[in-house]
Write a protein that holds these residues in place. Sequence first.
Motif, short mmCIF file in Angstrom:
data_model
loop_
_atom_site.label_atom_id
_atom_site.label_comp_id
_atom_site.label_asym_id
_atom_site.label_seq_id
_atom_site.Cartn_x
_atom_site.Cartn_y
_atom_site.Cartn_z
N GLU A 156 0.80 -1.22 0.00
CA GLU A 156 0.00 0.00 0.00
C GLU A 156 0.83 1.27 0.00
O GLU A 156 0.44 2.25 -0.58
N SER A 157 1.97 1.23 0.62
CA SER A 157 2.70 2.48 0.70
C SER A 157 3.83 2.49 -0.32
O SER A 157 4.61 1.55 -0.40
N GLN A 158 3.88 3.51 -1.08
CA GLN A 158 4.94 3.62 -2.08
C GLN A 158 6.27 3.77 -1.38
O GLN A 158 7.24 3.16 -1.71
N MET A 159 6.30 4.62 -0.43
CA MET A 159 7.53 4.95 0.27
C MET A 159 7.23 4.78 1.76
O MET A 159 6.07 4.87 2.15
N GLN A 190 8.71 -4.66 -3.33
CA GLN A 190 7.55 -3.80 -3.49
C GLN A 190 7.23 -3.60 -4.98
O GLN A 190 6.08 -3.72 -5.40
N LEU A 210 3.92 -5.15 -7.01
CA LEU A 210 2.97 -4.35 -7.78
C LEU A 210 2.86 -4.88 -9.20
O LEU A 210 1.77 -4.95 -9.77
#
Lengths: 345, 443
Positions: free
Chosen positions: A12-15, B424, B428
């Motif tokens: 959920e969090s990009q960074m 991450q 995605l």
Amino acid sequence: MEEKIQKVPAGESQMPKVAPAKTSESPSKPEKRAFILSSSPHIQAEEDVAKIMRAVVYALLPTAVFGIYFFGWRALVMMLVGIAAAVLTEALLNLVQKKPQTISDGSAVVTGLLLVLTLPPSLPYWMIIVGAFVAIFIGKQLFGGLGYNIFNPALLGRAFLQASFPIPMTTWTMPRTIDAITTATPLGSFKFEKTLTPYLNLFMGNVGGCVGETSALAIIIGGLFLLYKKYADWRIPVSYLTTVAIFGSLFWLINPAKYPDPIFHLFSGGLMLGAFFMATDMVTTPVTPKGSWIFGIGAGIILVIIRLFGGLPEGVMYSILLMNAFTPLINRYTRPKFFGEAKHV
Amino acid sequence: MSLKTFAKGVHPAEFKSLSEDKPIEKMPLPSEVFIPLQQHIGAPCTPVVEKGQMVKTGQVIGKSGGFVSSTIHATITGKIKTIEKFPHPLGINVPMVNIMAEGEEELLPLENLPEKWENASREEILDIILRAGIVGLGGAAFPTQVKLNPPKGKSIDTFIVNGCECEPFLTADHRMMLEQSQELLTGIRIIMKVLNVKRTFIGIEANKMNAVDTLRQATKSFSEITVVPLKVKYPQGAEKMLIDAILNRHVPPGGLPLDVGVVVQNVGTTIAIAQAVTAGKPLIERVVTVTGDAINEPKNVLVRIGTSFQQLLDFCGGLTNNAAKIIMGGPMMGVAQSSLQVPVIKATSGIVCLSDKYTQAKPIYPCIQCGNCVSACPMNLLPTRLARYAEVGNLIMAENLGILNCIECGSCAFVCPAHIPLVQQIRLGKLQINELKRKSKSI
Ligand code: SF4
Ligand code: SF4
């Protein structure tokens, strides 16, 4: 689709971001704190690009010290000029292109130092500055900066100097002489006069040559340190040097009078420096283990061919640059088989 | 003796000494619980209770239909305060049954148990497992009765108990192997009967030699059960790596362990099966390792499902002042939490509390093609390329390079000197590809 992605665990969090902790409704005392949200993994090995670059500089120190010992304080000034020019070029280019400053990653220091180590000890300072500028500007920043360049920047800078200033780039001085007495490199004297340099001199570096290329001993010490730290892929020096030895021996066995023996091949010219420090540059060499073997073997073959049949006495630079050009292709064709892809039960 | 293992992988520091010698402690009943109606992979459960109703521990409060289904039970005796959406540790709000403790604690055991499990049929046992709400406790939460019921045509010859616990910090499985070896043995025998297999391996990383010894002792008279110490390497506990290490069989890309004749169950799941089948105990509690450098008293705690993290952490002496990150699961694959209100779920193997010492943001550099990630990836992928293609949206190339084989183990990002959030980006990319596939199917 965006929405779906948002809902996914930990994606959920990009960074990393800080989210306020919600008040617990439980009767125990609510904890009102902010916790960091970021994607897994939440721990990392102590690895860092800047740390790797620093290690490369340390590994080059013995070579630099031997260079200064053999060629005097001028060699030290050359190194400082080369490093300063490389770092300044990168800093200025970042400023001009309004990009975030990148000099702290240390890669420009490595490029500047490596470049000087491959230059003749009598090269004028301004030519060093030109070489460092070309190395950083054309060799690296034009491609998009560290990580995107195809060619080893230091070698590209050197190739440019070689093409632009052929005479100063092939003027050699004898080590440990006050006045520069012009001499020939061991490779040059073999190629043009068929004289062999004593092995011990080759090994210690007490011969004519570039600032940091003459002492195999110093280079191997630093190179082994890099291999030990796993900051260089051992497959490359092993395959490069072995190929040169085997391929060189072939010709020597055919005609020992005409071709040099493998030991001479290994310890002369820029091979050691190239094998341990140039051909192992992470950015411009394959990421796959199989690719590393191919890179080393290819560079070895090209080197021997240039040395024995080309117009130049030395071919380390071109052998590596050529293989750099092939690296994207090598990467593509050496993709490891997926787990379970090869072996079915 | 060289220990068995798989190729590649990484060696994170273990941090297990914080809690590995702490016997499992039973936490006193919480004053309230939040029980998510979805705790397993598959269709969510529909509630079969109402607001205001009194429930007993073990009473069914949610059921789901379909093949991949499970059961949800009340985990304390009390009154249902509400059924609505609350934050879930996987980052979403899902419907939960909120029960306030009230009245005398009373456990309703499962009904229709066989006198002796040895005489029960395969179907009976699978039915008990479904009714007990048992799912994979290692983190994947796949309904166990489905996993133990391979489709026709797949012949299973080996059962493997996953006692690797390769995630740093976690010690719950380790403690269970030491303290509940008899139940583990019973669970293994039940599963062997269900699967009709003749051999079982218990894979344990060699940093838990006391567990290896304990289980060797416990299984002494069962020649078909072998304890295999494995090299300490992450992700040794990933199913595919475990099967490779023990049997040298490679699950094909996109395949499952049963494609190579194997079923793997985690230690906690196997014990839960024994407790359900022999004692009628539904899955209402589990062992959770509460650990990290930001919790005052690291512990292995037997805790009711639905207990809030807050209450569980308080039981462990609370957080230290410099607590910065709370992770459900291990530090390699776990999920960071923003709130302590979230409940312990069936898949909560641990809660790792890290101080700011571990959460300093590291500078992100461009990829320097060092190949560390390639040398680390146990699935033999090129993480640097996958992440790059996923980032720029070149999903076709990403898929060609096998992005869907990624098990998100985190080894690549762990060793990346450029600190690129590889997992991450890959995650995605996988999601986008799966999304496209779903769409093209539904057209
Ligand atoms: S690419 Fe996927 S499977 Fe490979 S190391 Fe990274 S997370 Fe693990
Ligand atoms: S480990 Fe990081 S820097 Fe190295 S090749 Fe992989 S992505 Fe690039």
